[in-house]
Design a protein around this motif. Structure first.
Motif, PDB file in Angstrom:
ATOM      1  N   LYS A   1     -23.403  15.079 -76.745  1.00 12.79           N
ATOM      2  CA  LYS A   1     -24.568  15.805 -76.265  1.00 12.79           C
ATOM      3  C   LYS A   1     -24.136  17.028 -75.467  1.00 12.79           C
ATOM      4  O   LYS A   1     -23.232  16.956 -74.644  1.00 12.79           O
ATOM      5  CB  LYS A   1     -25.448  14.888 -75.405  1.00 12.79           C
ATOM      6  CG  LYS A   1     -26.036  13.719 -76.170  1.00 12.79           C
ATOM      7  CD  LYS A   1     -26.783  12.764 -75.264  1.00 12.79           C
ATOM      8  CE  LYS A   1     -27.510  11.714 -76.090  1.00 12.79           C
ATOM      9  NZ  LYS A   1     -26.586  10.892 -76.859  1.00 12.79           N
ATOM     10  N   THR A   2     -24.822  18.128 -75.719  1.00 16.57           N
ATOM     11  CA  THR A   2     -24.575  19.357 -74.981  1.00 16.57           C
ATOM     12  C   THR A   2     -25.912  19.991 -74.627  1.00 16.57           C
ATOM     13  O   THR A   2     -26.630  20.479 -75.510  1.00 16.57           O
ATOM     14  CB  THR A   2     -23.745  20.358 -75.808  1.00 16.57           C
ATOM     15  OG1 THR A   2     -22.508  19.752 -76.190  1.00 16.57           O
ATOM     16  CG2 THR A   2     -23.470  21.612 -75.002  1.00 16.57           C
ATOM     17  N   GLY A   3     -26.267  19.945 -73.360  1.00 16.82           N
ATOM     18  CA  GLY A   3     -27.531  20.524 -72.931  1.00 16.82           C
ATOM     19  C   GLY A   3     -28.711  19.586 -73.101  1.00 16.82           C
ATOM     20  O   GLY A   3     -28.600  18.494 -73.652  1.00 16.82           O
ATOM     21  N   ALA A   4     -29.849  20.039 -72.609  1.00 13.26           N
ATOM     22  CA  ALA A   4     -31.057  19.211 -72.619  1.00 13.26           C
ATOM     23  C   ALA A   4     -31.510  18.877 -74.033  1.00 13.26           C
ATOM     24  O   ALA A   4     -31.297  19.644 -74.973  1.00 13.26           O
ATOM     25  CB  ALA A   4     -32.175  19.935 -71.871  1.00 13.26           C
ATOM     26  N   CYS A   5     -32.133  17.720 -74.159  1.00 17.14           N
ATOM     27  CA  CYS A   5     -32.702  17.301 -75.448  1.00 17.14           C
ATOM     28  C   CYS A   5     -34.008  18.053 -75.682  1.00 17.14           C
ATOM     29  O   CYS A   5     -34.886  18.114 -74.812  1.00 17.14           O
ATOM     30  CB  CYS A   5     -32.953  15.801 -75.443  1.00 17.14           C
ATOM     31  SG  CYS A   5     -33.697  15.187 -76.980  1.00 17.14           S
ATOM     32  N   LEU A   6     -34.135  18.603 -76.851  1.00 12.67           N
ATOM     33  CA  LEU A   6     -35.321  19.382 -77.191  1.00 12.67           C
ATOM     34  C   LEU A   6     -36.608  18.568 -77.065  1.00 12.67           C
ATOM     35  O   LEU A   6     -37.675  19.097 -76.739  1.00 12.67           O
ATOM     36  CB  LEU A   6     -35.180  19.916 -78.614  1.00 12.67           C
ATOM     37  CG  LEU A   6     -36.246  20.891 -79.097  1.00 12.67           C
ATOM     38  CD1 LEU A   6     -36.119  22.209 -78.359  1.00 12.67           C
ATOM     39  CD2 LEU A   6     -36.146  21.105 -80.587  1.00 12.67           C
ATOM     40  N   LEU A   7     -36.521  17.270 -77.287  1.00 13.41           N
ATOM     41  CA  LEU A   7     -37.722  16.445 -77.339  1.00 13.41           C
ATOM     42  C   LEU A   7     -38.442  16.339 -75.996  1.00 13.41           C
ATOM     43  O   LEU A   7     -39.648  16.108 -75.957  1.00 13.41           O
ATOM     44  CB  LEU A   7     -37.372  15.045 -77.857  1.00 13.41           C
ATOM     45  CG  LEU A   7     -36.757  15.011 -79.252  1.00 13.41           C
ATOM     46  CD1 LEU A   7     -36.455  13.590 -79.672  1.00 13.41           C
ATOM     47  CD2 LEU A   7     -37.668  15.673 -80.268  1.00 13.41           C
ATOM     48  N   ILE A   8     -37.707  16.498 -74.882  1.00 20.17           N
ATOM     49  CA  ILE A   8     -38.374  16.374 -73.584  1.00 20.17           C
ATOM     50  C   ILE A   8     -39.240  17.592 -73.269  1.00 20.17           C
ATOM     51  O   ILE A   8     -39.965  17.596 -72.270  1.00 20.17           O
ATOM     52  CB  ILE A   8     -37.361  16.154 -72.441  1.00 20.17           C
ATOM     53  CG1 ILE A   8     -36.499  17.398 -72.208  1.00 20.17           C
ATOM     54  CG2 ILE A   8     -36.504  14.933 -72.711  1.00 20.17           C
ATOM     55  CD1 ILE A   8     -35.610  17.303 -70.977  1.00 20.17           C
ATOM     56  N   PHE A   9     -39.199  18.608 -74.141  1.00 12.96           N
ATOM     57  CA  PHE A   9     -39.997  19.808 -73.928  1.00 12.96           C
ATOM     58  C   PHE A   9     -41.300  19.803 -74.717  1.00 12.96           C
ATOM     59  O   PHE A   9     -42.291  20.368 -74.278  1.00 12.96           O
ATOM     60  CB  PHE A   9     -39.193  21.056 -74.293  1.00 12.96           C
ATOM     61  CG  PHE A   9     -37.981  21.258 -73.430  1.00 12.96           C
ATOM     62  CD1 PHE A   9     -38.100  21.807 -72.164  1.00 12.96           C
ATOM     63  CD2 PHE A   9     -36.724  20.893 -73.875  1.00 12.96           C
ATOM     64  CE1 PHE A   9     -36.989  21.995 -71.361  1.00 12.96           C
ATOM     65  CE2 PHE A   9     -35.606  21.091 -73.083  1.00 12.96           C
ATOM     66  CZ  PHE A   9     -35.735  21.629 -71.816  1.00 12.96           C
ATOM     67  N   PHE A  10     -41.307  19.188 -75.895  1.00 14.85           N
ATOM     68  CA  PHE A  10     -42.553  19.258 -76.664  1.00 14.85           C
ATOM     69  C   PHE A  10     -42.939  17.952 -77.361  1.00 14.85           C
ATOM     70  O   PHE A  10     -43.971  17.876 -78.014  1.00 14.85           O
ATOM     71  CB  PHE A  10     -42.459  20.377 -77.722  1.00 14.85           C
ATOM     72  CG  PHE A  10     -41.646  20.046 -78.940  1.00 14.85           C
ATOM     73  CD1 PHE A  10     -42.231  19.452 -80.048  1.00 14.85           C
ATOM     74  CD2 PHE A  10     -40.291  20.325 -78.978  1.00 14.85           C
ATOM     75  CE1 PHE A  10     -41.481  19.151 -81.169  1.00 14.85           C
ATOM     76  CE2 PHE A  10     -39.540  20.038 -80.099  1.00 14.85           C
ATOM     77  CZ  PHE A  10     -40.136  19.452 -81.199  1.00 14.85           C
ATOM     78  N   SER A  11     -42.140  16.905 -77.210  1.00 12.53           N
ATOM     79  CA  SER A  11     -42.459  15.640 -77.874  1.00 12.53           C
ATOM     80  C   SER A  11     -42.557  14.524 -76.847  1.00 12.53           C
ATOM     81  O   SER A  11     -41.863  13.511 -76.925  1.00 12.53           O
ATOM     82  CB  SER A  11     -41.395  15.315 -78.932  1.00 12.53           C
ATOM     83  OG  SER A  11     -41.747  14.165 -79.668  1.00 12.53           O
TER      84      SER A  11
END
Length: 297
Positions: free
Chosen positions: A193-203
């Protein structure tokens, strides 16, 4: 526990005011048809002018024939995704620890759906996700009670059939040891993992009790809860005024992940170059997202 219809309607109103217009009705655990008022909630989505579409997954063992017919009349239901476990009665029982009666109900429901579903009539897209044993071959289905159904799916190509023989680890809660004696493989290898997970922003996900969770995919125990709609509005939970949410983003940007995220195999980095193609929608960069959070008043 089932969310009250009035609470759900208010939630949808709050969500669309923030710009959400597509909704997933799949619970993290259980099945959507466990709820007695599921059709009421789908009607709320249907009737809201700012809702563009919604979809869900189901194992298709619980809906009645009248409910199935009701689904075919819904105009904003974009996808009806059916998770089909096992390629025959025994493999279904082995994988689900259920009964032959439940398997029979699933078969009958799919036959009923195939009888009434029509692409020409604009019915929602149906996907069948066959989740079965690792050694499974379609050629072995000739004597199966599902052979006629799957033959129709494969040869007429009326409905897509997707085959899955490997299973994910559900945020580290499932390992290969849990599948001992079953011919299945759990993907429990380390996931970089590198950086924030995209899912916590729109899912994100709202539980039936009103808690808002930053993960709608693998956090079955609500370890990433960032707020409660019984105490505050959605616009305040999804904003830079929410220290819990901002801390989660900050930690993930520093590659500090909660244990439920550390071994999750559904992670999608915000830095992935192909992430827009994966989700079939434009994706903001982090600076743009922070700007949106600060403007949520």
């Amino acid at each position: 526990m089932e969310m009250e219809d009035s609470f759900f309607e208010d939630l949808i109103h709050q969500a669309v005011e923030l710009g959400f217009d597509k909704f997933c009705m799949t619970p993290t655990t259980g099945d959507i048809f466990v709820g007695k008022n599921v059709l009421n909630k789908l009607a709320i989505l249907e009737n809201h002018p700012k809702v563009k579409s919604y979809f869900f997954h189901t194992n298709f063992t619980l809906p009645t024939e009248s409910q199935i017919l009701s689904l075919l009349d819904l105009k904003k239901l974009s996808e009806l995704n059916i998770s089909w476990y096992g390629h025959d009665t025994q493999s279904f029982i082995d994988l689900t620890r259920s009964t032959s009666k439940v398997f029979g109900r699933m078969v009958d429901n799919l036959k009923f759906l195939l009888k009434h579903w029509s692409r020409e009539k604009g019915h929602p897209l149906v996907n069948i996700y066959l989740r079965t044993l690792y050694s499974f071959k379609f050629s072995a289905m000739d004597d199966s009670e599902l052979s006629d159904i799957f033959r129709e799916l494969l040869h007429s190509q009326r409905i897509p059939l997707h085959l899955t023989t490997e299973y994910n680890n559900w945020g580290g809660t499932v390992s290969q040891a849990d599948a001992e004696g079953l011919d299945i493989r759990i993907d429990d290898k380390p996931f970089p993992k590198t950086g924030a997970c995209l899912l916590i922003f729109f899912s994100l996900q709202v539980f039936a009790d009103g808690r808002v969770n930053a993960c709608s995919c693998r956090d079955v125990d609500g370890k990433l809860v960032i707020g409660d709609l019984n105490q505050e509005k959605l616009k305040d939970i999804l904003s830079d005024r929410n220290p819990v949410y901002m801390k989660l983003i900050e930690n993930q940007q520093k590659n500090i992940f909660h244990p439920v995220c550390q071994s999750c195999d559904f992670y999608r980095s915000i830095y992935r170059g192909d992430v827009s193609d994966y989700y079939k929608k434009p994706v903001m960069n982090l600076e743009e997202f922070y700007k949106v959070l600060s403007e949520t008043k």
